[in-house]
Scaffold this active site. Structure first.
Site, PDB file in Angstrom:
ATOM      1  N   TYR A 104       0.870  -1.181   0.000  1.00 41.05           N
ATOM      2  CA  TYR A 104       0.000   0.000   0.000  1.00 41.05           C
ATOM      3  C   TYR A 104       0.901   1.223   0.000  1.00 41.05           C
ATOM      4  O   TYR A 104       1.870   1.291   0.752  1.00 41.05           O
ATOM      5  CB  TYR A 104      -0.888  -0.001   1.239  1.00 41.05           C
ATOM      6  N   ASP A 110       9.379   2.714  -1.073  1.00 35.63           N
ATOM      7  CA  ASP A 110       8.379   3.389  -0.226  1.00 35.63           C
ATOM      8  C   ASP A 110       8.700   2.993   1.216  1.00 35.63           C
ATOM      9  O   ASP A 110       8.300   1.921   1.662  1.00 35.63           O
ATOM     10  CB  ASP A 110       6.961   2.964  -0.627  1.00 35.63           C
ATOM     11  N   LYS A 138       5.349   9.375   8.485  1.00 33.26           N
ATOM     12  CA  LYS A 138       5.230   8.846   9.846  1.00 33.26           C
ATOM     13  C   LYS A 138       6.330   9.351  10.798  1.00 33.26           C
ATOM     14  O   LYS A 138       6.256  10.466  11.310  1.00 33.26           O
ATOM     15  CB  LYS A 138       5.196   7.304   9.775  1.00 33.26           C
TER      16      LYS A 138
HETATM   17  P1  KE4 Z   1      -0.373   8.384   4.581  1.00 33.93           P
HETATM   18  O1  KE4 Z   1      -0.926   9.093   3.343  1.00 33.93           O
HETATM   19  O2  KE4 Z   1      -1.446   7.592   5.298  1.00 33.93           O
HETATM   20  O3  KE4 Z   1       0.431   9.319   5.491  1.00 33.93           O
HETATM   21  O4  KE4 Z   1       0.730   7.338   4.058  1.00 33.93           O
HETATM   22  C1  KE4 Z   1       0.330   6.391   3.086  1.00 33.93           C
HETATM   23  C2  KE4 Z   1       1.289   5.214   3.144  1.00 33.93           C
HETATM   24  C3  KE4 Z   1       2.263   5.109   2.155  1.00 33.93           C
HETATM   25  N1  KE4 Z   1       3.139   4.092   2.162  1.00 33.93           N
HETATM   26  C4  KE4 Z   1       3.110   3.154   3.139  1.00 33.93           C
HETATM   27  C5  KE4 Z   1       4.097   2.028   3.100  1.00 33.93           C
HETATM   28  C6  KE4 Z   1       2.147   3.217   4.179  1.00 33.93           C
HETATM   29  O5  KE4 Z   1       2.116   2.255   5.129  1.00 33.93           O
HETATM   30  C7  KE4 Z   1       1.219   4.274   4.192  1.00 33.93           C
HETATM   31  C8  KE4 Z   1       0.152   4.410   5.248  1.00 33.93           C
HETATM   32  N2  KE4 Z   1       0.085   3.333   6.176  1.00 33.93           N
HETATM   33  C9  KE4 Z   1      -1.205   3.084   6.765  1.00 33.93           C
HETATM   34  C10 KE4 Z   1      -1.055   1.872   7.690  1.00 33.93           C
HETATM   35  N3  KE4 Z   1      -1.111   0.687   6.992  1.00 33.93           N
HETATM   36  C11 KE4 Z   1      -1.739   4.281   7.489  1.00 33.93           C
HETATM   37  C12 KE4 Z   1      -2.926   4.004   8.378  1.00 33.93           C
HETATM   38  C13 KE4 Z   1      -4.182   4.499   7.746  1.00 33.93           C
HETATM   39  O6  KE4 Z   1      -4.367   4.351   6.519  1.00 33.93           O
HETATM   40  O7  KE4 Z   1      -5.015   4.994   8.533  1.00 33.93           O
END
Ligand code: KE4
Length: 431
Positions: free
Chosen positions: A147, A242, A270
């Site tokens: 993701y 990523d 993060k």
């Molecule tokens: P954000 O747009 O949520 O800050 O980041 C997206 C993203 C991009 N790449 C990786 C590897 C990620 O894990 C994420 C976001 N992770 C999720 C948890 N699996 C955030 C939690 C959520 O979606 O509420």
């Protein structure tokens, strides 16, 4: 969760659903994958999180990764308060942006030039645009179970045949947006080599979670990442790591340090925001020179490089940069691994526990998990039961079998002991 008093959380969830889709501002928080009522949180401190009904939990979600030094760290909170007194956003450059970028580059030297954005999604979508601008190519390769945020072109799964056009995984994504995204199985170098031999000259970039934290915690097979690096180099394809989740989590230098691979671009998020909204993308000078106003690839953001978020990120990285921080973090993470594996053994239940540095997951299966299909074949119903019963025992895990959990500097031996004891009791109950 009948054993928990969740009266206020339930009431708030009812209210929230009337004004916010699904009652939450991010889907995974709704507990749909595990059932039951999401917790509404009042506060957090160190390794603990407190819901509005006054229940205390040992927290392994950590806001999905950022809270690696623990919740409400006084140094970070005080720095944010001080910064706020000076104003919260100027829409103009500040020295803090240079400071954070310099701190990041020291640990991620592959990020020769980088730009701050406000989320991991912005980081990955911008990195892909940069790669397309740099190569003049359109196709993007991603991997099943990874993701990368919710940009249209990344909400795509494999079409009928691996090499054919992608298919949107979300409504609202036009088929046309998906046609330039090729989705392959993770840990399958042969499939990747074949696609590159067939269409390599049309592929702008590959984007990968070097350790897949969005399907639980799936590790790269030996030689897999090295193979991707070699093949992408041969075809002039931009390799994007990523590391929004793995950054500062798999090791201080992320997965690229742990696996000794130098990507062309890296996305972070993060941890570098210390709990405030920050993402970053960066890499080779010649690629990042494409980014406006230097170059023709446009990308912008009102709150990008925001002084409060920069301050929180700087303070977080200052703590992480201290000599013995990662020794402590890794020791705690290894202790949790041993304790949970032991609990499963004593309870006589088949689980697979995977860990990459401070991120980990428990699958209910007796088979190894190498890709998303393997993860999807684990017993996710049993995971749901495990999750709910651990919550009843005061342990807050990620509410999905396809998410990773996280260790922090603030977790104590007694937290780990309590977690393992709770796991032992639950394993015995559900097996
Ligand atoms: P954000 O747009 O949520 O800050 O980041 C997206 C993203 C991009 N790449 C990786 C590897 C990620 O894990 C994420 C976001 N992770 C999720 C948890 N699996 C955030 C939690 C959520 O979606 O509420």
């Amino acid at each position: 969760m009948s054993k928990l008093n969740l009266k206020k959380s339930r009431e708030l969830f009812r209210k929230a659903k009337r004004i916010i889709p699904g009652g939450v501002n991010s889907p995974v928080r709704a507990f749909s994958a595990v059932g039951g009522n999401p917790l509404f949180i009042e506060s957090a401190k160190g390794s603990k999180i407190y819901d509005v009904d006054g229940n205390e939990y040992i927290d392994y979600v950590q806001s999905w990764g950022p809270m690696i030094v623990g919740h409400a760290n006084p140094k970070i909170i005080n720095a944010i308060k001080k910064a706020a007194d000076k104003g919260t956003s100027f829409g103009a450059p500040t020295p803090l942006e240079i400071e954070l970028a310099t701190m990041v580059r020291k640990v991620y030297p592959s990020m020769e030039v980088m730009r701050m954005v406000n989320s991991g999604t912005e980081a990955t979508m911008s990195a892909i645009r940069a790669a397309r601008g740099f190569t003049g190519r359109d196709k993007v390769v991603k991997f099943e179970g990874c993701y990368h945020g919710h940009a249209d072109g990344l909400l795509v799964k494999a079409g009928s045949g691996l090499a054919t056009f992608g298919v949107p995984t979300s409504a609202g994504v036009p088929k046309d947006y998906a046609r330039n995204t090729i989705t392959l199985p993770y840990n399958d170098l042969k499939a990747f080599r074949q696609i590159c031999e067939k269409a390599g000259k049309n592929i702008a970039c590959v984007i990968i979670e070097p350790v897949v934290g969005n399907s639980g915690c799936i590790l790269p097979k030996p030689g897999y990442l090295e193979g991707l690096r070699k093949i992408t180099k041969k075809h002039g394809i931009v390799l994007i790591f990523d590391e929004v989740m793995t950054g500062f989590r798999v090791s201080f230098g992320g997965a690229q340090k742990a696996f000794k691979i130098k990507p062309d671009m890296t996305c972070l998020g993060k941890v570098i925001g210390g709990g405030l909204p920050v993402g970053a993308y960066g890499g080779k000078k010649e690629i990042m020179r494409m980014i406006s106003p230097d170059g023709p690839v446009y990308q912008a953001g009102t709150l990008s490089g925001n002084p409060l978020a920069m301050t929180a990120g700087i303070e977080n990285l200052k703590i992480l940069s201290k000599p013995d921080t990662y020794k402590k973090l890794m020791a705690k993470s290894a202790a949790l691994e041993d304790a949970l594996k032991n609990a499963a053994k004593r309870a006589g239940i088949k689980t697979k526990f995977y860990r990459a540095g401070t991120m980990f997951c428990t699958y209910f299966t007796d088979k190894e998990v190498y890709n998303f299909t393997d993860a999807a074949n684990t017993n996710t119903v049993m995971f749901g039961k495990f999750f709910i019963r651990m919550l009843e025992r005061g342990v807050n895990l990620a509410p999905s079998a396809f998410e990773a959990g996280f260790m922090s500097l603030a977790h104590t031996n007694s937290d780990i002991k309590k977690t393992a004891q709770a796991a032992y009791e639950v394993f015995k109950e559900i097996k």
